[in-house]
Design a protein around this motif. Structure first.
Motif, short mmCIF file in Angstrom:
data_model
loop_
_atom_site.label_atom_id
_atom_site.label_comp_id
_atom_site.label_asym_id
_atom_site.label_seq_id
_atom_site.Cartn_x
_atom_site.Cartn_y
_atom_site.Cartn_z
N ASP A 96 5.46 12.29 -17.15
CA ASP A 96 3.94 12.57 -17.29
C ASP A 96 3.54 11.69 -18.49
N ALA A 97 4.39 11.25 -19.39
CA ALA A 97 4.01 10.38 -20.40
C ALA A 97 3.94 8.93 -19.85
N THR A 98 4.54 8.45 -18.71
CA THR A 98 4.52 7.23 -18.03
C THR A 98 3.44 7.16 -17.21
N LEU A 99 2.69 7.81 -17.04
CA LEU A 99 1.56 7.88 -15.70
C LEU A 99 0.53 6.92 -16.10
N ASP A 100 0.29 6.47 -17.20
CA ASP A 100 -0.74 5.58 -17.47
C ASP A 100 -0.03 4.10 -18.05
N PHE A 101 1.36 4.32 -17.95
CA PHE A 101 2.04 2.75 -18.53
C PHE A 101 1.46 1.99 -17.37
N PRO A 102 1.27 0.54 -17.82
CA PRO A 102 0.77 -0.46 -17.06
C PRO A 102 1.68 -1.17 -16.46
N LYS A 103 2.09 -0.88 -15.07
CA LYS A 103 3.11 -1.48 -14.14
C LYS A 103 2.82 -2.54 -13.68
N SER A 104 2.99 -3.57 -14.39
CA SER A 104 2.53 -5.15 -14.08
C SER A 104 3.46 -5.55 -13.04
N PRO A 105 3.38 -6.11 -11.90
CA PRO A 105 4.02 -6.68 -11.03
C PRO A 105 4.99 -7.92 -11.76
N ASP A 106 4.55 -8.49 -12.66
CA ASP A 106 5.40 -9.45 -13.55
C ASP A 106 6.44 -9.05 -14.29
N MET A 107 6.50 -8.04 -14.42
CA MET A 107 7.47 -7.13 -15.41
C MET A 107 8.99 -7.17 -14.52
N SER A 108 9.84 -7.75 -15.32
CA SER A 108 11.43 -7.69 -14.56
C SER A 108 12.13 -6.42 -14.99
N TRP A 109 12.60 -5.60 -13.90
CA TRP A 109 13.43 -4.47 -14.43
C TRP A 109 14.73 -4.62 -13.57
N TYR A 110 15.56 -3.59 -14.28
CA TYR A 110 16.98 -3.65 -13.97
C TYR A 110 17.24 -3.43 -12.17
N PHE A 111 16.59 -2.43 -12.03
CA PHE A 111 16.55 -1.88 -10.67
C PHE A 111 15.15 -2.51 -10.09
N PRO A 112 14.97 -2.81 -8.79
CA PRO A 112 13.68 -3.07 -8.27
C PRO A 112 12.83 -1.84 -8.23
N PRO A 113 11.56 -1.77 -8.38
CA PRO A 113 10.63 -0.71 -8.25
C PRO A 113 10.89 -0.02 -7.02
N GLN A 114 10.86 1.31 -6.89
CA GLN A 114 10.72 2.10 -5.60
C GLN A 114 9.29 2.46 -5.43
N SER A 115 8.82 2.51 -4.21
CA SER A 115 7.61 2.97 -3.77
C SER A 115 7.75 4.36 -3.17
N PRO A 116 6.71 5.18 -3.66
CA PRO A 116 5.65 4.92 -4.31
C PRO A 116 5.88 5.01 -6.02
#
Length: 263
Positions: A96-116
């Motif tokens: 819930d604390a991450t709901l408004d985290f700005p999930k920029s497509p330019d960010m690099s993550w260890y694992f690829p983002p999952q949808s949704p």
């Protein structure tokens, strides 16, 4: 700099404690993880370490979270129903604390983002990444694998680790009836919706398949830690658990969706 104490854990990274801080290797995902940890701190979430940038040796600097991280065989206090319920609530607070985290497509993550990308998943919620005090879970650590994704992607894996949802013949295993009872307790503590409850067992299978693929990809890329995990049979264990979840998916799903018993 003070004396360095090597901290043991999953065996993938060299991690040391220096006073009240932990020093860890950085990667392309580190800026995104630090942004996430700063966001969690700003939202008042206390169940994660604070980050303090990078030291002169090029390592990230995080708060050392005091407490106990259980090893195997798990102590009884780590297997207690009360601890399981607290983990469910703590994970819900994290998401819930991450709901408004700005999930920029330019960010690099260890694992690829999952949808949704509903929330930012921790990516490895397990007993070995959970700090306990007096038998009560108080924080998650090791956010390297964090990435945007659906709640159920994180919830299913956390349930697999904490219930646990593996083959009962494994060490620390539990009978299927007990797994069904405890996965319901975990889902209730999290406040999981019916749609995600119906998908939990299958998502846990998908998450384990993802883990097996990742282990083999990293081993093939020359990472000794993952090659060691495969050599000791971790992938074989996960495949057995994938089969176990397939065999008992209906039982687990019935328990998750059953009407609550009222007294």
């Amino acid at each position: 700099m003070g004396d360095e104490e090597v901290l043991t854990g999953g065996g993938v990274n060299h991690v040391v404690r220096v006073g009240g801080t932990v020093r860890r290797p950085v990667g392309p995902w580190t800026p995104a993880v630090h942004a996430l940890l700063e966001h969690l701190a700003a939202r008042g979430f206390t169940g994660a370490p604070r980050c303090h940038g990078v030291d002169d040796a090029g390592r990230e600097v995080l708060d050392f979270v005091p407490g106990e991280v259980p090893g195997h065989p798990l102590p009884e206090w780590a297997r207690a129903d009360g601890a399981l319920a607290v983990v469910g609530r703590l994970l819900r607070e994290l998401h819930d604390a991450t709901l408004d985290f700005p999930k920029s497509p330019d960010m690099s993550w260890y694992f690829p983002p999952q949808s949704p990308a509903e929330v930012v998943c921790h990516g490895d919620v397990a007993t070995y990444n959970c700090v306990f005090r007096d038998g009560r879970p108080v924080a998650f650590i090791d956010f390297d694998t964090a990435h945007p994704g659906p709640r159920i992607w994180d919830v299913a894996y956390a349930a697999y680790r904490f219930v646990p949802l593996g083959d009962p013949r494994h060490p620390d295993g539990a009978p299927v009836a007990e797994q069904a009872r405890r996965v319901r307790l975990f889902a209730d503590a999290y406040g999981l919706g019916d749609g995600d409850r119906g998908a939990l067992a299958e998502t846990a299978r998908a998450r384990l398949a993802h883990l097996v693929r990742h282990m083999h990809e990293r081993a093939a890329a020359g990472e000794a830690a993952f090659a060691g995990h495969i050599a000791r049979g971790d992938d074989t264990l996960y495949r057995a658990d994938i089969d176990h979840l397939a065999r008992h998916r209906a039982t687990l799903t019935r328990a998750l969706l059953a009407d609550p018993v009222t007294g």
